[in-house]
Scaffold this motif. Structure first.
Motif, PDB file in Angstrom:
ATOM      1  N   THR A  36       0.827  -1.211   0.000  1.00  0.00           N
ATOM      2  CA  THR A  36       0.000   0.000   0.000  1.00  0.00           C
ATOM      3  C   THR A  36       0.861   1.261   0.000  1.00  0.00           C
ATOM      4  O   THR A  36       1.826   1.342   0.756  1.00  0.00           O
ATOM      5  N   GLY A  37       0.482   2.187  -0.871  1.00  0.00           N
ATOM      6  CA  GLY A  37       1.143   3.494  -0.858  1.00  0.00           C
ATOM      7  C   GLY A  37       2.515   3.533  -1.495  1.00  0.00           C
ATOM      8  O   GLY A  37       3.242   4.511  -1.353  1.00  0.00           O
ATOM      9  N   THR A  38       2.888   2.484  -2.232  1.00  0.00           N
ATOM     10  CA  THR A  38       4.234   2.463  -2.819  1.00  0.00           C
ATOM     11  C   THR A  38       4.278   3.026  -4.239  1.00  0.00           C
ATOM     12  O   THR A  38       5.355   3.195  -4.801  1.00  0.00           O
ATOM     13  N   GLY A  39       3.092   3.298  -4.826  1.00  0.00           N
ATOM     14  CA  GLY A  39       3.061   3.924  -6.140  1.00  0.00           C
ATOM     15  C   GLY A  39       2.440   3.102  -7.256  1.00  0.00           C
ATOM     16  O   GLY A  39       2.609   3.430  -8.431  1.00  0.00           O
ATOM     17  N   LYS A  40       1.678   2.060  -6.899  1.00  0.00           N
ATOM     18  CA  LYS A  40       1.066   1.204  -7.924  1.00  0.00           C
ATOM     19  C   LYS A  40       0.111   1.968  -8.836  1.00  0.00           C
ATOM     20  O   LYS A  40       0.160   1.843 -10.044  1.00  0.00           O
ATOM     21  N   THR A  41      -0.760   2.764  -8.213  1.00  0.00           N
ATOM     22  CA  THR A  41      -1.770   3.444  -9.018  1.00  0.00           C
ATOM     23  C   THR A  41      -1.125   4.450  -9.964  1.00  0.00           C
ATOM     24  O   THR A  41      -1.524   4.583 -11.127  1.00  0.00           O
ATOM     25  N   VAL A  42      -0.113   5.140  -9.474  1.00  0.00           N
ATOM     26  CA  VAL A  42       0.593   6.103 -10.324  1.00  0.00           C
ATOM     27  C   VAL A  42       1.243   5.370 -11.505  1.00  0.00           C
ATOM     28  O   VAL A  42       1.186   5.828 -12.655  1.00  0.00           O
ATOM     29  N   LYS A  64     -10.303   2.915  -6.054  1.00  0.00           N
ATOM     30  CA  LYS A  64     -10.353   3.954  -5.022  1.00  0.00           C
ATOM     31  C   LYS A  64     -10.838   5.301  -5.540  1.00  0.00           C
ATOM     32  O   LYS A  64     -10.867   6.272  -4.797  1.00  0.00           O
ATOM     33  N   TRP A  79       6.144  16.919  -5.935  1.00  0.00           N
ATOM     34  CA  TRP A  79       6.792  15.622  -6.165  1.00  0.00           C
ATOM     35  C   TRP A  79       6.890  15.305  -7.651  1.00  0.00           C
ATOM     36  O   TRP A  79       7.786  14.589  -8.091  1.00  0.00           O
ATOM     37  N   ARG A  83      10.407  14.688  -9.544  1.00  0.00           N
ATOM     38  CA  ARG A  83      10.644  13.427 -10.250  1.00  0.00           C
ATOM     39  C   ARG A  83      11.027  13.673 -11.716  1.00  0.00           C
ATOM     40  O   ARG A  83      11.917  13.013 -12.258  1.00  0.00           O
ATOM     41  N   VAL A 362       9.157   5.120  -2.380  1.00  0.00           N
ATOM     42  CA  VAL A 362       7.863   5.328  -3.029  1.00  0.00           C
ATOM     43  C   VAL A 362       8.105   5.837  -4.455  1.00  0.00           C
ATOM     44  O   VAL A 362       8.947   6.705  -4.670  1.00  0.00           O
ATOM     45  N   ILE A 384       9.953   5.634 -11.435  1.00  0.00           N
ATOM     46  CA  ILE A 384       8.793   5.643 -12.343  1.00  0.00           C
ATOM     47  C   ILE A 384       8.459   7.087 -12.723  1.00  0.00           C
ATOM     48  O   ILE A 384       8.481   7.984 -11.873  1.00  0.00           O
TER      49      ILE A 384
END
Ligand SMILES: Nc1ncnc2c1ncn2[C@@H]1O[C@H](COP(=O)(O)OP(=O)(O)OP(=O)(O)O)[C@@H](O)[C@H]1O
Ligand SMILES: [Mg+2]
Length: 517
Positions: A36-42, A64, A79, A83, A362, A384
């Motif tokens: 959770t919260g590691t950046g999958k959705t992004v 979500k 961010w 990046r 992340v 990413i």
């Protein structure tokens, strides 16, 4: 860095070099995992954008609500700019994507529905959570309907079919195998539960046409279909089965294309573990088969889940393009997952894969994709790239605006108020039954009951059949017929739907209707 946005590949992010997913291997499936919260959705958002940009339509479920941001131009959050600099992404430019919102409940998107006939007994049993015996009975009911060309649109039709099977259980048992009345009752109760969950919204018309998931925008970009799934996630089994049905539809409907220069469609299966949670082995085997075969139809399936051990080995081994975000390694199970995840990568001599998985920041991930000749690339620690569209949910007003401009609203939004076969036939049958009641009352009054004759050509040794053009049938049902008015109505409804199809139905691997129906 030079131009990172190339025509034959998607820019994923940067390690010591830019990392790309080659479009010609886009149909070789993929996996996005991470805690959770590691950046999958992004990551998923970036991939969806990349495919769309390349003219490939995309389907994804928005668990979500945050993927809806695809439809809006991105904002220069801190961010993101950071990046962009880190990876030297000089041609980064915010953008918005052609998006179609879908929603099984028809609230936050265009309604998406299918018919009972199209869903088929295998997947329906899973939705209804039937045990093996109950599933057996549902199979028989479908077999009976399919053999007789009965088309079942919605839950009412299925109910009518079950009543029909119950009423004819003796003859049906003799032909198809035992159907116990108690079991039919159990299936009917399961149906009731589904109705209470809002099931009648999902079954009926206008049924989703796969071609509407495969649209490209006039500017050449692939349309991104986003299925709103926040509410749907409260019924995880329904969610998983519905997505599985879509996948099986794609498989059954699309022609073979071999290995195309780019995929025909990319399908993201978020929360993919739900598909396999206590799924019977027979179903898992079939999923495996569909995943394997859908590739040659040009469909790339990307599973998104927290942990790779949620996916059965035989499916996992088919997922060639991988983005592994950080995993925790607190418990023995965690540690096993890290080991399993690490083992699937082609090792990079400059770091320890297992260690890296637990250390990733992340928005950082281990990436391995198919390279030329279809060989997996050496795994790389990759930053990413940030999405071009908005990260985070769309507002209700924005959603409304997107939906108002959608090319599919006109087809799906209007609740079909056409009279379905069920309604037409139920009414006819009721009128007939009432006439019959009246006739009997008359007879009783005259105290001279007349035996009905069966010479009318409507009568062929079974219960009376209607013809569309003939009005109420002239033949009279048996005087001994004890069925209630409602039952008679239901039965004739189910029976008469045969006229819509007129031939036996053929089913595919997952039990949905086959091509060339
Ligand atoms: N590529 C990235 N570069 C920089 N920061 C990122 C990147 N990806 C994600 N982040 C940061 O992490 C946050 C969470 O990312 P994201 O929503 O993708 O996580 P997730 O794995 O989908 O979480 P969940 O499991 O809760 O759905 C983002 O809002 C952003 O601040
Ligand atoms: Mg997420």
């Amino acid at each position: 860095m030079p131009n990172l946005l190339l025509d034959d590949r998607l820019f994923i992010g940067a390690s010591t070099k830019p990392e790309y997913l080659l479009l010609k291997y886009g149909n070789r499936h993929g996996l996005v995992t991470g805690a959770t919260g590691t950046g999958k959705t992004v990551t998923l958002q970036g991939l969806a954008e990349g495919f769309s940009r390349a003219g490939v339509p995309v389907f994804c479920a928005d668990v979500k609500g945050d993927l809806s941001g695809l439809a809006m131009t991105g904002e220069a959050k801190e961010w993101i700019t950071k990046r962009v600099e880190e990876i030297g992404f000089e041609d980064y430019k915010t953008d918005q994507y052609p998006t179609i919102f879908w929603d099984l409940f028809g609230r936050q998107g265009h309604p998406v529905r299918t018919t009972i006939s199209e869903m088929g007994p295998l997947l329906l049993s899973r939705i209804l959570d039937l045990n093996a015996t109950q599933e057996g009975v549902l199979n028989i009911a479908f077999k009976y309907a399919d053999d007789n060309g009965l088309l079942l649109l919605d839950l009412k039709d299925l109910r009518a079919l079950l009543i029909e099977v119950e009423a004819n259980s003796k003859t049906i048992s003799a032909t198809y195998g035992n159907v116990a009345t108690a079991t039919i009752g159990a299936v009917q109760r399961a149906l009731l539960v589904l109705e209470q969950q809002g099931g009648e919204n999902f079954f009926g018309e206008q049924a989703l046409k796969i071609s509407d998931l495969m649209r490209t925008h006039t500017d050449g970009r692939g349309m991104i279909s986003v299925l709103m799934a926040d509410q749907l996630m409260q019924s995880p089994r329904l969610y998983a089965t519905f997505l599985l049905w879509m996948l099986s539809e794609l498989f059954e409907e699309l022609p073979e294309v071999g290995d195309p220069a780019k995929p025909k469609l990319v399908f993201f299966f978020d929360e993919a573990h739900l598909l396999f949670d206590d799924a019977p082995k027979a179903l898992v085997d079939k999923v495996e088969q569909v995943v394997k075969l859908v590739r040659s139809k040009g469909v790339g399936v990307y599973f998104v889940t927290q942990n790779p051990i949620d996916i059965p080995d035989n499916v996992l081994s088919q997922l060639s393009n991988r983005v592994q975000h950080a995993l925790r390694a607190y418990t023995p199970r965690d540690q096993k997952a890290v080991r399993v995840a690490a083992e699937t990568f082609r090792a990079n001599p400059s770091f320890d894969t297992e260690e890296a998985i637990t250390q990733l920041a992340v928005g950082e991930a281990l990436v391995s994709v198919l390279e030329d000749k279809g060989i997996p690339s050496i795994v790389e620690r990759t930053f990413i790239r940030p999405p071009f569209s908005r990260v985070g949910p769309i507002t209700p007003e924005e959603r409304k605006a997107v939906m108002a401009n959608s090319p599919v609203g006109i087809v799906y939004d209007k609740a079909e108020d056409r009279e379905s076969a069920y309604e037409v036939l139920t009414r006819k049958a009721r009128q007939q039954a009432e006439a019959e009641e009246a006739r009997r009352a008359e007879e009783a009054a005259a105290k001279a009951p007349q035996r009905p004759t069966y010479e009318d050509d409507n009568y062929r040794g079974g219960p009376p059949r209607y013809r569309e053009d003939s009005g109420p049938p002239k033949s009279k049902p048996r005087a001994s017929n004890r069925q209630t008015v409602a039952e008679a109505a239901m039965k004739s409804a189910a029976r008469s739907m045969a006229s819509q199809l007129g031939r036996a139905i053929v089913r595919g691997i997952l039990g949905s209707l086959s091509r060339g129906r």
